[in-house]
Design a protein around this motif. Structure first.
Motif, PDB file in Angstrom:
ATOM      1  N   LYS A 177       0.844  -1.201   0.000  1.00 57.29           N
ATOM      2  CA  LYS A 177       0.000   0.000   0.000  1.00 57.29           C
ATOM      3  C   LYS A 177       0.876   1.247   0.000  1.00 57.29           C
ATOM      4  N   THR A 187      -6.031   3.101  -4.667  1.00 55.95           N
ATOM      5  CA  THR A 187      -6.194   4.544  -4.653  1.00 55.95           C
ATOM      6  C   THR A 187      -5.348   5.106  -3.524  1.00 55.95           C
ATOM      7  N   SER A 188      -4.581   6.120  -3.810  1.00 56.67           N
ATOM      8  CA  SER A 188      -3.610   6.769  -2.920  1.00 56.67           C
ATOM      9  C   SER A 188      -2.448   5.826  -2.622  1.00 56.67           C
ATOM     10  N   GLY A 199      -1.666   2.716  -9.500  1.00 55.79           N
ATOM     11  CA  GLY A 199      -3.012   3.034  -9.036  1.00 55.79           C
ATOM     12  C   GLY A 199      -3.364   4.463  -9.381  1.00 55.79           C
ATOM     13  N   THR A 200      -4.298   5.037  -8.630  1.00 59.42           N
ATOM     14  CA  THR A 200      -4.679   6.427  -8.833  1.00 59.42           C
ATOM     15  C   THR A 200      -4.385   7.217  -7.563  1.00 59.42           C
ATOM     16  N   GLY A 201      -3.979   8.461  -7.742  1.00 63.42           N
ATOM     17  CA  GLY A 201      -3.690   9.316  -6.596  1.00 63.42           C
ATOM     18  C   GLY A 201      -2.439   8.925  -5.837  1.00 63.42           C
ATOM     19  N   GLN A 202      -1.549   8.174  -6.453  1.00 66.98           N
ATOM     20  CA  GLN A 202      -0.316   7.737  -5.778  1.00 66.98           C
ATOM     21  C   GLN A 202       0.793   8.768  -5.965  1.00 66.98           C
ATOM     22  N   ASP A 243       0.804   9.525 -10.252  1.00 65.98           N
ATOM     23  CA  ASP A 243       0.087  10.766 -10.514  1.00 65.98           C
ATOM     24  C   ASP A 243       0.910  11.968 -10.062  1.00 65.98           C
TER      25      ASP A 243
END
Length: 146
Positions: A25, A58-59, A87-90, A116
């Motif tokens: 994560k 996400t993140s 992922g997104t917002g990483q 991102d």
């Protein structure tokens, strides 16, 4: 579980090398936790590290230097570090703090892919970055200052 592959509070005069983290994560967090005035952990070297964040998550942050109290993270060197985020917002690299800061770090041979945000400096000074960037996300934020 801390949610980090490596969560290292008050690192001092350490060498971290030849580490690989896959599908985490968050990658590595180095944090100045001591509230003593003028306490400055650091003098740390990271050589050859690979961090891949969770696919589709996400993140998440690849490397996070944090100085949330009065101490500053100081004089750290990062060599040949590769970060991959799918992922997104990483965010690949985050330097933040409250009353503390992240200072005099040297980053060379850094490869970041598919993030991102490549670099977010919230609190830090006199930091040097030498990136080998291979970006695949459309229109990423190469540098974000908040």
């Amino acid at each position: 579980h801390s949610g980090w592959g490596i969560n290292f509070g008050n690192p001092f005069r350490s060498v971290i090398e030849n580490i690989e983290m896959n599908q985490v994560k968050n990658g590595m967090k180095l944090e100045a936790l001591d509230t003593s005035t003028n306490y400055n952990p650091g003098d740390l070297t990271v050589n050859r590290m690979f961090i891949e964040l969770q696919s589709g998550a996400t993140s998440g942050v690849g490397i996070h230097l944090s100085s949330p109290s009065t101490g500053d993270m100081n004089q750290m060197t990062f060599n040949m570090v590769e970060l991959i985020g799918t992922g997104t917002g990483q965010t690949a690299i985050l330097l933040d703090g409250a009353s503390g800061s992240n200072n005099h770090t040297n980053w060379t041979g850094i490869n970041v892919e598919e993030f991102d945000v490549i670099l977010d400096i919230v609190k830090g000074r006199n930091n040097y970055f030498d990136f080998n960037i291979s970006v695949t996300n459309p229109f990423p934020s190469l540098l974000q200052q908040t």
